[in-house]
Design a protein around this motif. Structure first.
Motif, mmCIF file in Angstrom:
data_model
loop_
_atom_site.group_PDB
_atom_site.id
_atom_site.type_symbol
_atom_site.label_atom_id
_atom_site.label_comp_id
_atom_site.label_asym_id
_atom_site.label_seq_id
_atom_site.Cartn_x
_atom_site.Cartn_y
_atom_site.Cartn_z
ATOM 1 N N THR A 1 0.817 -1.212 0.000
ATOM 2 C CA THR A 1 0.000 0.000 0.000
ATOM 3 C C THR A 1 0.850 1.260 0.000
ATOM 4 O O THR A 1 0.356 2.320 -0.316
ATOM 5 N N GLY A 2 2.096 1.148 0.402
ATOM 6 C CA GLY A 2 2.955 2.326 0.486
ATOM 7 C C GLY A 2 2.742 3.128 1.757
ATOM 8 O O GLY A 2 3.280 4.215 1.916
ATOM 9 N N ILE A 3 1.943 2.579 2.678
ATOM 10 C CA ILE A 3 1.659 3.255 3.944
ATOM 11 C C ILE A 3 2.169 2.380 5.086
ATOM 12 O O ILE A 3 1.907 1.189 5.136
ATOM 13 N N THR A 5 2.661 2.392 9.509
ATOM 14 C CA THR A 5 2.171 3.035 10.719
ATOM 15 C C THR A 5 3.300 3.112 11.732
ATOM 16 O O THR A 5 3.914 2.089 12.067
ATOM 17 N N PRO A 10 -0.343 6.883 10.383
ATOM 18 C CA PRO A 10 0.050 6.407 9.055
ATOM 19 C C PRO A 10 1.009 7.373 8.364
ATOM 20 O O PRO A 10 0.887 8.588 8.499
ATOM 21 N N ASP A 12 3.013 7.893 4.519
ATOM 22 C CA ASP A 12 3.131 7.474 3.122
ATOM 23 C C ASP A 12 4.609 7.350 2.759
ATOM 24 O O ASP A 12 5.344 8.329 2.771
ATOM 25 N N SER A 14 5.414 5.517 -0.129
ATOM 26 C CA SER A 14 5.363 4.958 -1.481
ATOM 27 C C SER A 14 6.436 5.559 -2.389
ATOM 28 O O SER A 14 6.991 4.858 -3.236
ATOM 29 N N CYS A 54 7.652 -7.264 -7.713
ATOM 30 C CA CYS A 54 7.965 -5.916 -7.224
ATOM 31 C C CYS A 54 8.612 -5.053 -8.297
ATOM 32 O O CYS A 54 8.470 -3.839 -8.282
#
Length: 86
Positions: A1-3, A5, A10, A12, A14, A54
């Motif tokens: 997701t590129g996120i 925690t 959260p 980002d 990405s 990937c």
């Protein structure tokens, strides 16, 4: 997701992920091209294993690169075929 925690919030990441994948993907392609001397005589070079997925965006820029369906299981399928057809 590129996120991810961190401390319950959260973030980002990405952009950083894409930058690393691009850099490592280019390095992999340079290695492959050196080993196969550019690859002009090959129709396809298969990239298999879990990491192949990937690098799909990097590999799509090269005409000889091919990622099979479910590349993470390609090694196992190949081994099974090898054992069954001997």
């Amino acid at each position: 997701t590129g996120i991810i925690t961190l401390w319950g919030k959260p973030h980002d990441v990405s952009g950083q992920v894409e930058q690393v994948l691009s850099s490592v993907g280019e390095e992999v392609l340079r290695f492959v091209q050196r080993k196969i001397r550019g690859g002009a005589k090959y129709d396809k070079v298969l990239f298999v294993g879990g990491g192949s997925e990937c690098f799909r965006s990097v590999l799509q820029r090269y005409p000889f690169a091919h990622i099979p369906h479910e590349p993470g299981f390609a090694n196992a399928r190949g081994m099974a075929k090898s054992v069954c057809y001997q």
